[in-house]
Scaffold this active site. Structure first.
Site, PDB file in Angstrom:
ATOM      1  N   TYR A 487       0.892  -1.256  -0.030  1.00 25.09           N
ATOM      2  CA  TYR A 487       0.050  -0.003  -0.182  1.00 25.09           C
ATOM      3  C   TYR A 487       0.928   1.173   0.252  1.00 25.09           C
ATOM      4  O   TYR A 487       1.811   1.226   0.740  1.00 25.09           O
ATOM      5  CB  TYR A 487      -0.733   0.077   1.363  1.00 25.09           C
ATOM      6  CG  TYR A 487      -1.780  -1.339   1.407  1.00 25.09           C
ATOM      7  CD1 TYR A 487      -3.252  -1.034   1.031  1.00 25.09           C
ATOM      8  CD2 TYR A 487      -1.363  -2.328   2.050  1.00 25.09           C
ATOM      9  CE1 TYR A 487      -3.980  -2.261   1.019  1.00 25.09           C
ATOM     10  CE2 TYR A 487      -2.229  -3.441   2.183  1.00 25.09           C
ATOM     11  CZ  TYR A 487      -3.315  -3.311   1.583  1.00 25.09           C
ATOM     12  OH  TYR A 487      -4.236  -4.408   1.715  1.00 25.09           O
ATOM     13  N   GLN A 495     -10.126   5.284  -1.353  1.00 27.10           N
ATOM     14  CA  GLN A 495     -10.489   3.867  -1.486  1.00 27.10           C
ATOM     15  C   GLN A 495      -9.437   2.941  -1.362  1.00 27.10           C
ATOM     16  O   GLN A 495      -8.772   2.813  -2.105  1.00 27.10           O
ATOM     17  CB  GLN A 495     -11.531   3.434  -2.508  1.00 27.10           C
ATOM     18  CG  GLN A 495     -12.316   1.980  -2.626  1.00 27.10           C
ATOM     19  CD  GLN A 495     -13.353   2.240  -1.315  1.00 27.10           C
ATOM     20  OE1 GLN A 495     -13.472   3.466  -0.736  1.00 27.10           O
ATOM     21  NE2 GLN A 495     -13.628   1.056  -0.752  1.00 27.10           N
ATOM     22  N   LEU A 496      -9.241   2.313  -0.126  1.00 22.92           N
ATOM     23  CA  LEU A 496      -8.006   1.592   0.069  1.00 22.92           C
ATOM     24  C   LEU A 496      -7.810   0.723  -1.102  1.00 22.92           C
ATOM     25  O   LEU A 496      -8.845  -0.382  -1.420  1.00 22.92           O
ATOM     26  CB  LEU A 496      -8.281   0.660   1.425  1.00 22.92           C
ATOM     27  CG  LEU A 496      -7.280  -0.084   1.840  1.00 22.92           C
ATOM     28  CD1 LEU A 496      -5.999   0.742   2.343  1.00 22.92           C
ATOM     29  CD2 LEU A 496      -7.700  -0.919   2.947  1.00 22.92           C
ATOM     30  N   HIS A 497      -6.727   0.684  -1.600  1.00 23.36           N
ATOM     31  CA  HIS A 497      -6.235  -0.185  -2.672  1.00 23.36           C
ATOM     32  C   HIS A 497      -4.838  -0.792  -2.360  1.00 23.36           C
ATOM     33  O   HIS A 497      -3.930  -0.268  -2.322  1.00 23.36           O
ATOM     34  CB  HIS A 497      -6.402   0.540  -3.981  1.00 23.36           C
ATOM     35  CG  HIS A 497      -5.710   1.628  -4.208  1.00 23.36           C
ATOM     36  ND1 HIS A 497      -6.166   2.988  -3.646  1.00 23.36           N
ATOM     37  CD2 HIS A 497      -4.365   2.009  -4.546  1.00 23.36           C
ATOM     38  CE1 HIS A 497      -5.271   3.837  -3.879  1.00 23.36           C
ATOM     39  NE2 HIS A 497      -4.350   3.312  -4.392  1.00 23.36           N
ATOM     40  N   LEU A 498      -4.851  -2.162  -2.913  1.00 24.85           N
ATOM     41  CA  LEU A 498      -3.625  -2.958  -2.623  1.00 24.85           C
ATOM     42  C   LEU A 498      -2.888  -2.976  -3.957  1.00 24.85           C
ATOM     43  O   LEU A 498      -3.517  -3.346  -5.011  1.00 24.85           O
ATOM     44  CB  LEU A 498      -3.876  -4.212  -2.087  1.00 24.85           C
ATOM     45  CG  LEU A 498      -2.656  -5.336  -2.008  1.00 24.85           C
ATOM     46  CD1 LEU A 498      -1.553  -4.802  -0.976  1.00 24.85           C
ATOM     47  CD2 LEU A 498      -3.005  -6.904  -1.911  1.00 24.85           C
TER      48      LEU A 498
END
Length: 601
Positions: A487, A495-498
């Site tokens: 991350y 928006q949490l994104h990997l």
DNA sequence: GTTCTAGAAC
DNA sequence: GTTCTAGAAC
């Protein structure tokens, strides 16, 4: 007329000084202020009334022509005045005649412009009267027509004076034969502008007090659009005189300036300009450029040019008034501006900070209104989106991933996998040969700093999905790839994104230092470490310092440093060194057996 | 996040 | 002269 002479430093006892330039003025002054007497403790030539009780004191300052250095054939009128006022002062004359001019500098008061009535000193100086000294904007290097510029100055000054209270405006020019000063002077006289409120002055804007006796609490800088030192003229002089702290204070307020705009910078108390000259604020102002050799030349478009110059002076005077109203802190603290804004624990939010810096410019009321409605609409839309989702402080472009995560059915062509909790997409601007994103579908989970223990299952799930896709690509696509999952400490998009990214970094979209460092410094948080930290400490470590993204460029394998992105990219296409030990541990790298950890032939 | 571009660096 | 960076704007 007076000759070039040094101007003594004023005593605290003066709140008002009168400079006289001819016999008539001197006679008038003496008649008007009959109690004047020479001051023993002031340099010879200073006369006035002590301020024990009176609030306003008046002095007549005269500066003797050096007996041994006549610079004109005219009789120094000061002799007659001194004789007139006190024989004592005559005695002192000889002493001061011996004095050298060095140290305090010279200013030619015979060329000091003055306007209006003689009763009111054209150049009165007082520590009490807030004064803005400003250079003529755009008429030097930017070659704005002097006649048009002088019209605008007088018009804008007149507009401003009504709102100024007891404050004053002073137009300053270094040059003795300044055409802009004489034009402005003439036009202001014609309009009967109160000369105690507005006058012109010949002198160096960074030495107004020490060399000109004119106390100006605020000075304007004819800045460049980058708000950087250098160049020449007023800008270079002010940055030089104000020192490094001022440069930092400016940078803190704004990164650049558009023509027609101004930005108020409080002068740090450590600044020599503050200490020596008593300047508390500098207002940077940028006018229109009519010089084809400078950026953003308007050609000969004086329609636009005049509009911009009007706007520049309005912004400048508005800035001055905001200081007078003690509202100079026009850039609100992020927390004050957006209460409840969800900055990370480190308090950083690059988008937000950048936006604030942009908005930190001081715009005149008119220019605020004239911002394009299209832009307003976009900003409004983004604000609504922010408001609706509780995600404040994101730029208008930063919502794309959120939209895909919440409505994957609208983005079927872009999604690799959709499940209840995650969506997998290809990064639109991949920074390597393979670059996927695993998006969380949880509301109000915009970035790593939002992640808590309750999200651990989601993190594990995102990791598992990312791993699955990396392995899939290794198996079906290219077995030589090496993947890393992680991350960004401070993402640019909400928006949490990997990130699932191959370590070749072979992509035309990898273009700058920020791109590189966001994947190859501590700014990039390995998924395995994030899971471990959230599991043990309840939250992830954020390394969002700006410094990380502007660090020197180092190869992620051999750690060699490279001067720029092209050179780095050229190096990494050939570097076959083993990855650093830290990356080889804890499954941070995903690869086929034998692909990493050893130096390849 | 990207694009554009002035001006710094070479 | 060309290349490259970095900041604003979106």
């Amino acid at each position: 007329m007076l000759q070039k002479k040094e101007l003594p430093k004023l005593s605290e006892g003066f709140s008002r000084i009168m400079f006289c330039h001819n016999d008539a003025e001197i006679q008038d002054a003496v008649k008007t202020y009959s109690s004047l007497e020479p001051f023993d403790d002031l340099p010879r030539g200073c006369f006035g009334q002590r301020s024990h009780e009176a609030k306003v004191q008046v002095g007549i300052m005269k500066f003797l022509k050096k007996a041994d250095a006549p610079s004109s054939g005219r009789t120094p009128k000061v002799d007659r005045v001194q004789r007139h006022l006190s024989p004592q002062s005559s005695d002192k004359k000889d002493q001061s005649s011996e004095r050298k001019d060095g140290g305090l500098g010279l200013i030619n008061f015979s060329e000091k412009e003055e306007m209006g009535s003689k009763e009111t000193a054209a150049c009165s100086s007082s520590n009490d009267i807030p004064t803005l000294a400003f250079p003529s904007i755009s008429t030097a290097d930017f070659q704005f027509n002097l006649d048009k510029a002088s019209d605008i100055i007088v018009e804008k000054v007149e507009e401003c004076l009504g709102k100024l209270g007891n404050a004053r405006l002073v137009l300053v020019d270094l040059s003795h034969g300044s055409k802009i000063l004489s034009l402005v002077k003439a036009k202001a006289e014609k309009k009967n502008i109160d000369s105690s409120k507005f006058f012109t002055f010949v002198g160096n804007i960074v030495h107004l007090f020490t060399k000109g006796g004119l106390r100006c609490s605020v000075i304007a800088n004819a800045a460049n659009w980058r708000l950087k030192p250098g160049g020449g003229g007023v800008n270079a002089a002010i940055f030089n005189a104000a020192g490094a702290d001022f440069e930092a204070a400016t940078k803190d307020r704004a990164k650049s300036l558009q023509p027609g705009h101004a930005v108020v910078v409080p002068l740090p108390s450590t600044s020599p300009l503050h200490i020596r000259e008593g300047v508390t604020h500098v207002i940077h102002v940028l006018g229109p450029n009519m010089n084809p050799q400078r950026p953003n030349c308007l050609g000969n478009d004086y329609n636009e040019g005049c509009k911009l110059l009007c706007k520049a002076y309005s912004s400048l005077f508005d800035g001055f008034m905001s200081i007078l109203n003690k509202q100079e802190n026009i850039i609100p603290e992020p927390s004050k501006m957006l209460p409840g804004s969800d900055c990370g624990p480190d308090g950083s939010n690059q988008n937000f900070d950048q936006k604030n810096k942009r908005d930190g410019e001081f715009l005149s009321e008119n220019s605020k209104k004239s911002r394009s409605s299209q832009n307003d609409a976009r900003v409004e839309e983004a604000n609504k989106d922010n408001e609706r989702t509780g995600a404040k402080g994101w730029g208008s472009w930063a919502h794309a991933l959120y939209q895909i995560a919440m409505h994957p059915e609208r983005h079927k062509d872009d999604t690799f996998e959709v499940s209840e909790d995650v969506v997998v997409i290809k990064d639109v601007y991949p920074k390597a040969q393979r670059h996927l994103l695993v998006l969380a579908r949880t509301e109000n989970l915009d970035r790593l700093s939002d992640v808590r223990q309750e999200h651990l299952d989601l993190l594990r799930r995102m990791h598992a999905v990312g791993l699955k896709w990396a392995e899939k690509l290794l198996q079906e696509d290219d077995a030589s790839l090496v993947f890393r999952l992680g991350y960004h400490s401070v993402p640019s998009m909400r928006q949490l994104h990997l990130h699932v990214i191959s370590q070749d970094f072979n992509s035309p979209h990898l273009k700058n230092k920020k791109h590189w460092n966001s994947f190859n410094t501590a700014f990039f948080r390995d998924s395995v470490d994030v899971i471990e930290e959230v599991s043990s400490k309840g939250k992830a470590t954020i390394k969002g310092d700006e410094g990380l993204l502007s660090m020197e460029l180092r190869c992620h394998r051999c750690r060699s440093a490279h001067p720029n992105i092209p050179r780095l990219k050229s190096h990494i296409t050939n570097c076959k060194a083993a990855f650093p030990a830290a990356l080889l541990q804890n499954g941070r790298l995903v690869h086929r057996p034998g692909e990493v950890g050893t130096v390849k032939p």
